[in-house]
Design an enzyme around this catalytic site. Structure first.
Site, PDB file in Angstrom:
ATOM      1  N   GLU A  41      39.723  35.173  30.915  1.00 56.82           N
ATOM      2  CA  GLU A  41      38.496  35.806  31.378  1.00 56.82           C
ATOM      3  C   GLU A  41      38.437  37.235  30.836  1.00 56.82           C
ATOM      4  OE1 GLU A  41      36.187  36.600  35.637  1.00 56.82           O
ATOM      5  OE2 GLU A  41      38.376  36.612  35.598  1.00 56.82           O
ATOM      6  N   LYS A 123      29.926  32.100  34.927  1.00 52.97           N
ATOM      7  CA  LYS A 123      30.715  32.032  36.160  1.00 52.97           C
ATOM      8  C   LYS A 123      29.798  31.929  37.373  1.00 52.97           C
ATOM      9  CE  LYS A 123      34.410  34.697  38.442  1.00 52.97           C
ATOM     10  NZ  LYS A 123      35.219  35.941  38.315  1.00 52.97           N
ATOM     11  N   CYS A 164      38.120  31.838  36.740  1.00 55.97           N
ATOM     12  CA  CYS A 164      38.830  32.663  37.714  1.00 55.97           C
ATOM     13  C   CYS A 164      38.493  32.304  39.174  1.00 55.97           C
ATOM     14  CB  CYS A 164      38.562  34.137  37.424  1.00 55.97           C
ATOM     15  SG  CYS A 164      39.800  35.259  38.156  1.00 55.97           S
TER      16      CYS A 164
END
Length: 281
Positions: A41, A123, A164
């Site tokens: 990330e 995300k 994440c």
């Protein structure tokens, strides 16, 4: 059998320096026989000082890290998963930029061996937390969340994308499991406290739930902006066994061989995907 490479990074505040590290890793991964490289990330920029970072966050068309990765992928003949870059959403048009409230996208890219972009994933879950040790994060103040799951065919099989903090939300991985992903990528910049508590546990759980390989390239160490990340880039097999752990000390590249027969074997022994039932609310 397919070979993947995981790049563990300590990304800094200079996108050009980060791009150079990624290009070198693409070259090394190709030389090592990997069919696909995975990066963490925020591979292109980690800078918690938002005013300083703002000048370096640009659209896809202007992003030098993305361009460098595409050029290197084509040159080396290898696929690349850029775990994520911070990008301005303006390439989608004025309406998209207005709907984001001026916020950026935390966006993953899958690049094929000709340098073409095969998939993008924004995300979905924003890291808005206050940790007991005093760390406070409000990702949603700078980044607009994505809204959809993404899968893409790659040399490693069907790849599902996450980033994440997404790892804490089982519904996303249920969707990727229903899609029968062979591999799920979970690039990360995990904090040290949460990493010590939950990193290995969550990665292994997601692999078991989806009966799929999980590949999680991670940021590690102390960054130029002062933050610290946990590292321990992982490759986990569909049974939950850890095949690769790059540790929590330094940046580097690791290789892992994925035996796709293992997916079929696990799904035959423990057919949880086939046995799943809808639960009435």
């Amino acid at each position: 059998m397919a070979r993947a490479a995981l790049l563990q990074m300590t990304s800094g505040i200079d996108p050009e320096a980060n791009a150079s590290a990624i290009v070198a890793a693409i070259r090394e991964a190709g030389a090592g026989g990997a069919q696909m490289l995975f990066t963490p990330e925020m591979s292109g920029l980690i800078d918690r000082k938002r005013e300083r970072a703002a000048a370096k966050i640009v659209s896809e068309a202007e992003d030098r890290v993305l361009a460098a990765a595409r050029e290197a992928a084509s040159r080396e003949g290898i696929w690349v998963h850029l775990g994520s870059l911070a990008v301005r959403p303006c390439e989608a048009g004025a309406d998209a930029e207005a709907s984001s409230g001026g916020r950026y996208a935390n966006r993953a890219f899958v690049i094929d061996a000709t340098g073409d972009i095969r998939a993008r994933y924004d995300k979905i879950h924003m890291f808005d937390v206050d940790l007991a040790g005093g760390e406070s994060w409000r990702e949603s103040s700078a980044y607009a969340p994505g809204e959809r799951t993404v899968t893409v065919e790659t040399p490693l099989g069907l790849l599902g994308l996450a980033i994440c903090y997404d790892v804490r939300f089982p519904a996303l991985f249920e969707a990727l499991g229903r899609a029968r992903c062979d591999v799920i990528a979970i690039p990360a910049a995990f904090t040290v406290p949460t990493g010590k508590a939950h990193w290995h546990l969550l990665q292994r759980a997601r692999a078991v739930e989806a009966s799929a390989f999980v590949l999680s390239a991670a940021q590690v160490g102390t960054h130029e902006d002062g933050r610290e990340t946990y590292g321990h880039s992982l490759a986990v097999d569909p049974w939950g066994d850890v095949l690769l752990d790059l540790g929590g000390e330094r940046a580097g590249l690791g290789f892992v061989d994925l035996d796709h027969a293992r997916i079929a074997d696990v799904r035959a022994q423990l057919p949880s995907l086939a046995n799943r039932r809808a639960i009435a609310k």
